[in-house]
Scaffold this active site. Structure first.
Site, PDB file in Angstrom:
ATOM      1  N   THR A  78       0.844  -1.208   0.000  1.00 29.67           N
ATOM      2  CA  THR A  78       0.000   0.000   0.000  1.00 29.67           C
ATOM      3  C   THR A  78       0.874   1.251   0.000  1.00 29.67           C
ATOM      4  O   THR A  78       0.650   2.192  -0.768  1.00 29.67           O
ATOM      5  CB  THR A  78      -0.950  -0.013   1.220  1.00 29.67           C
ATOM      6  OG1 THR A  78      -1.746  -1.190   1.157  1.00 29.67           O
ATOM      7  CG2 THR A  78      -1.844   1.213   1.250  1.00 29.67           C
ATOM      8  N   ASN A 162      -5.669 -10.088  -7.206  1.00 31.34           N
ATOM      9  CA  ASN A 162      -5.776 -10.671  -5.858  1.00 31.34           C
ATOM     10  C   ASN A 162      -7.111 -11.367  -5.610  1.00 31.34           C
ATOM     11  O   ASN A 162      -7.281 -12.024  -4.597  1.00 31.34           O
ATOM     12  CB  ASN A 162      -5.552  -9.595  -4.791  1.00 31.34           C
ATOM     13  CG  ASN A 162      -6.394  -8.370  -5.017  1.00 31.34           C
ATOM     14  OD1 ASN A 162      -6.276  -7.703  -6.046  1.00 31.34           O
ATOM     15  ND2 ASN A 162      -7.255  -8.064  -4.068  1.00 31.34           N
ATOM     16  N   GLN A 190       0.769  -9.903  -5.671  1.00 31.23           N
ATOM     17  CA  GLN A 190       0.353 -11.310  -5.738  1.00 31.23           C
ATOM     18  C   GLN A 190       1.271 -12.124  -6.650  1.00 31.23           C
ATOM     19  O   GLN A 190       1.168 -13.347  -6.683  1.00 31.23           O
ATOM     20  CB  GLN A 190      -1.087 -11.420  -6.257  1.00 31.23           C
ATOM     21  CG  GLN A 190      -2.136 -10.801  -5.356  1.00 31.23           C
ATOM     22  CD  GLN A 190      -2.388 -11.607  -4.082  1.00 31.23           C
ATOM     23  OE1 GLN A 190      -2.072 -12.794  -3.993  1.00 31.23           O
ATOM     24  NE2 GLN A 190      -2.948 -10.956  -3.077  1.00 31.23           N
ATOM     25  N   HIS A 212       4.292 -10.125   3.116  1.00 28.95           N
ATOM     26  CA  HIS A 212       3.383 -11.072   3.785  1.00 28.95           C
ATOM     27  C   HIS A 212       2.605 -11.965   2.828  1.00 28.95           C
ATOM     28  O   HIS A 212       1.801 -12.788   3.268  1.00 28.95           O
ATOM     29  CB  HIS A 212       2.454 -10.337   4.762  1.00 28.95           C
ATOM     30  CG  HIS A 212       1.367  -9.509   4.152  1.00 28.95           C
ATOM     31  ND1 HIS A 212       0.089  -9.968   3.997  1.00 28.95           N
ATOM     32  CD2 HIS A 212       1.357  -8.247   3.681  1.00 28.95           C
ATOM     33  CE1 HIS A 212      -0.670  -9.014   3.468  1.00 28.95           C
ATOM     34  NE2 HIS A 212       0.085  -7.960   3.258  1.00 28.95           N
ATOM     35  N   CYS A 335      -9.015  -6.440   2.134  1.00 27.04           N
ATOM     36  CA  CYS A 335      -9.164  -5.016   2.456  1.00 27.04           C
ATOM     37  C   CYS A 335     -10.602  -4.573   2.340  1.00 27.04           C
ATOM     38  O   CYS A 335     -11.021  -3.630   2.974  1.00 27.04           O
ATOM     39  CB  CYS A 335      -8.332  -4.166   1.517  1.00 27.04           C
ATOM     40  SG  CYS A 335      -6.664  -4.698   1.475  1.00 27.04           S
TER      41      CYS A 335
END
Ligand code: PLP
Length: 398
Positions: A78, A162, A190, A212, A335
């Protein structure tokens, strides 16, 4: 807790991945033993930190094939995306009297991209052109050429989606951007560590990704910025990272990201092949147990761990609630899963509302076993049967 006191089967690898223990051990070491500030090079603690950062950069450069001095560490994708988009638009606005800048963007981008563009639009600094995508979520290259010939200031297209897992033809997209000399931001959150991404060969201007999604820790990511590209920083401070992203470096996180990249370089091909076999097995089992299932996205060209389905007549909210103690699964992007609005990605590829309301995103990863796959297929089929027996249905026109 799930079945027999066990944790639910985790099938949400697009949202995040568990941290690989090998990475976790390194992070722990750089938190409690070698905890120095990498800028404090007057002593051994600082130089150890600095060495760790240098090594992590080498592992990242080996995975995505960039130069080490093109790597900027951030708190995640982000922030990387915000830095690239705002950095380019603010920089361009400052340099020239043309007030409004133009950003060309895919409608299937992550909210990190779309909301940053919306913010700049609200500020009166940019206008946004939406690119055309087909029913698989792939960019329409002819429309892209037309848009690029009008010289937008920035192009944003993700490498892999995603939600539906569709992989874009980044090579062709990048070469069109290059032909018209347009800076190109590719959100590869991704894709990095799941498919081969070569920053240099592809000729991308900005590559954003995050640790992550590749078995590393949360809160650390990178923006690869092509040498010679000017960006305005988002933050101001102590001059670290050539002032592009100042602030004391998150050494344990950077070590985690570096180790995640090192392991992906070594293990990605083998792991992703196994993940694909298990995904295909889950797809086959689900199709045999619930034949009316629809597979969304591009089945020929999707992430190996992605299975995006719609189950006619079943509301995704209902089935997720029923599955909650047994399978960790989602209806879309992590999200926006708290948002009641239908997925913008599924809308953009033209799925009817009923199909969107019955859609599930299943994400497999390297810790998903064959047993998980068999159990998950049976549990999902049982839940569908149960819901079909109840009155709470989504009307679905076939
Ligand atoms: N872009 C894509 C495609 C993603 O899947 C995600 C994570 O969900 C992000 C951006 C945001 O990444 P981060 O959580 O590191 O900010």
């Amino acid at each position: 807790m799930g079945i027999n006191g066990k944790r639910p089967i985790y099938l949400d690898y697009h949202a995040t991945t568990p941290v690989d223990n090998r990475i976790g051990r390194q992070i722990q070491y750089y938190m409690s033993e070698s905890f120095g500030n990498p800028n404090s090079i007057e002593h051994i603690y600082g130089t150890e930190g600095q060495l760790a950062v240098t090594e992590a950069k080498q592992f990242i450069s080996q995975l995505v094939h960039c130069s080490v001095n093109e790597i900027i560490f951030t708190s995640g994708a982000t922030e990387s995306i915000n830095l690239a988009i705002q950095g380019i638009i603010h920089g361009a606005s400052r340099k020239s009297c043309v007030k409004k800048r133009v950003i060309a963007v895919s409608p299937t981008e992550h909210k990190a991209v779309l909301e940053t563009c919306n913010y700049l639009q609200r500020q009166g600094l940019a206008s946004v052109i939406m690119l055309d995508v087909d029913s698989y979520g792939r960019i329409d290259l002819q429309h892209l050429v037309r848009v690029c010939s009008a010289q937008p200031d920035l192009l944003c297209v993700m490498a892999a989606n995603n939600e539906i897992g569709t992989i874009n033809d980044i090579k062709s997209i990048s070469s069109i951007a290059k032909e018209y000399d347009i800076p190109f931001l590719c959100d590869a959150s991704q894709a990095v560590g799941r498919i081969h991404i070569d920053f240099e060969e592809l000729g991308i201007t900005f590559l954003a990704f995050t640790s992550h999604k590749i078995y590393g820790p949360k809160g650390i990511g990178a923006l690869i910025i092509k040498n010679g590209t000017e960006v305005e920083p988002l933050f101001f401070g102590g001059g670290q990272q050539r002032n592009i992203r100042p602030g004391t470096l998150n050494v344990p996180g950077i070590v985690g990201l570096g180790e995640a990249c090192r392991l992906r370089s070594l293990e990605m091909i083998k792991d992703e092949y196994q993940i694909m076999l298990r995904r295909d097995k889950l797809q086959d089992l689900l199709l045999s147990l619930i034949p009316e299932i629809r597979i969304n996205g591009d089945v020929q060209n999707r992430l190996s761990g992605n299975l995006h389905i719609s189950i006619p007549g079943i509301s995704n909210g209902d089935i997720i609630t029923l599955l909650r103690s047994k399978i960790a699964i989602s209806s879309g992007s992590a999200c926006s899963s708290s948002s009641p609005l239908p997925s913008h990605v599924l809308k953009a590829i033209g799925l009817p509302d009923e199909q969107i309301r019955s859609s599930l995103r299943i994400g497999l990863g390297k810790y998903t076993s064959n047993e998980d796959v068999e159990q998950a297929a049976n549990i999902i089929a049982e839940s569908v049967k149960k819901l079909r027996g109840s009155t709470n249905r989504v009307t679905y026109s076939i």
